[in-house]
Design a protein around this motif. Structure first.
Motif: not given
Length: 228
Positions: A28-33, A62-68, A186-192
Motif C-alpha cells: 500500500p503506497l499513496r500516489n503509487a500505481v 507478483m506484488i499488488g500495488m494498492v493506494q491507501p 502527477p494526478f491527485d490520489v482520488p483522480e488517479r
C-alpha cells in the motif's frame, strides 16, 4: 517515463490470465500505481516490505500495488481502496546499505475480495480478477483522435518543464500510452484512483483526456490572469 516496450500480456515472463495467483501480497503506497504495460521503480527499505519482495521472488514475482484510502479509517492499519494492480518484479538490485531497488511492470488489475492474515509483516489479499480480463488486450484501437492527446501532452510537458522520450511515446499503442500516463503523471490520489478503477480503455481514455484538458485550461487562465 518508465516503459517496458515488450510489456504486453503476451510477454514470455507474464503469467497467463488463467494462472494469476489466488492470493497476492500488497504494497500500500499513496500516489503509487502501476497500470498494465507500464513500469514503476520502487526503493524498498522497510523490513516488512523487504520480506514481501524476497517472498515474491521465491514465488510468482507478483506484488499488488494498492493506494491507501485516507478518507476511510481503519482500526489498526490504513484502509485500502478496493482496486489495485498486480505487477511482476521485472528487475531488482541490492544497495550497500541494505535496500532493494526494484522495477515493477504492471500486469492486471484486481478488486480486493478479502484480506487474509500473514506472519511476515506485510499484508496479503484474495484478489478478484474477473472485471479486468481485458487488461490482457492492450493492442486494440481506441475510438477518438490520437493526435488530440499528443497535442495536449506537448503543452502539458512544456508547462511542467518535462522532457519526455517523444520517439518512444509516439510509438506506443494508445491503450499502453494511456496506462503509462496514468502511472506516471502527477494526478491527485482520488483522480488517479478513479482512472485505475475505470474498466474499459475507452472510458479511461476519455477521463484522462478530460483531466488533461481541465488542467491545461486552468493553467492558461492562471497565466493570462498574471500581471505583465
Amino acid at each position: 517515463m518508465n516503459i517496458e516496450k515488450n510489456a504486453m500480456p503476451t510477454h514470455r515472463f507474464v503469467l497467463p490470465f488463467e494462472r494469476l495467483p489466488a492470493t497476492l501480497p500488497i504494497f500500500p503506497l499513496r500516489n503509487a500505481v502501476v497500470m498494465p504495460g507500464a513500469q514503476l521503480p520502487l526503493n524498498v527499505f522497510e523490513p516488512r516490505y523487504l520480506n514481501l519482495v524476497f517472498d515474491s521472488l521465491g514465488a510468482e514475482r507478483m506484488i499488488g500495488m494498492v493506494q491507501p484510502d485516507s478518507a476511510a479509517k481503519g482500526e489498526h492499519q490504513p484502509k485500502l481502496y478496493r482496486t489495485g494492480t498486480a505487477a511482476r518484479i521485472s528487475s531488482f538490485s541490492e544497495t550497500p546499505d541494505g535496500r532493494l531497488l526494484i522495477v515493477l511492470t504492471g500486469v492486471c488489475r484486481f478488486d480486493i475480495r478479502e484480506e487474509i492474515p500473514t506472519t511476515r509483516g506485510y499484508r496479503r489479499v484474495v484478489p478478484d480478477w474477473d472485471r479486468f480480463r481485458d487488461d490482457y488486450e492492450l493492442s486494440g484501437p481506441v475510438p477518438g483522435d490520437p493526435g488530440k492527446i499528443m497535442e495536449l501532452l506537448k503543452e502539458y510537458f512544456q508547462r511542467k518543464n518535462l522532457n519526455p522520450n517523444w520517439p518512444v511515446l509516439t510509438q506506443l499503442p494508445l491503450p499502453v500510452l494511456v496506462n503509462v500516463l496514468i502511472t506516471q503523471l502527477p494526478f491527485d490520489v482520488p483522480e488517479r484512483q478513479a482512472l485505475v478503477e475505470t474498466v474499459s480503455i475507452e472510458e479511461r481514455y476519455a477521463k484522462l483526456l478530460g483531466l488533461l484538458e481541465f488542467e491545461m485550461v486552468a493553467a492558461r487562465v492562471g497565466t493570462d490572469a498574471k500581471p505583465h
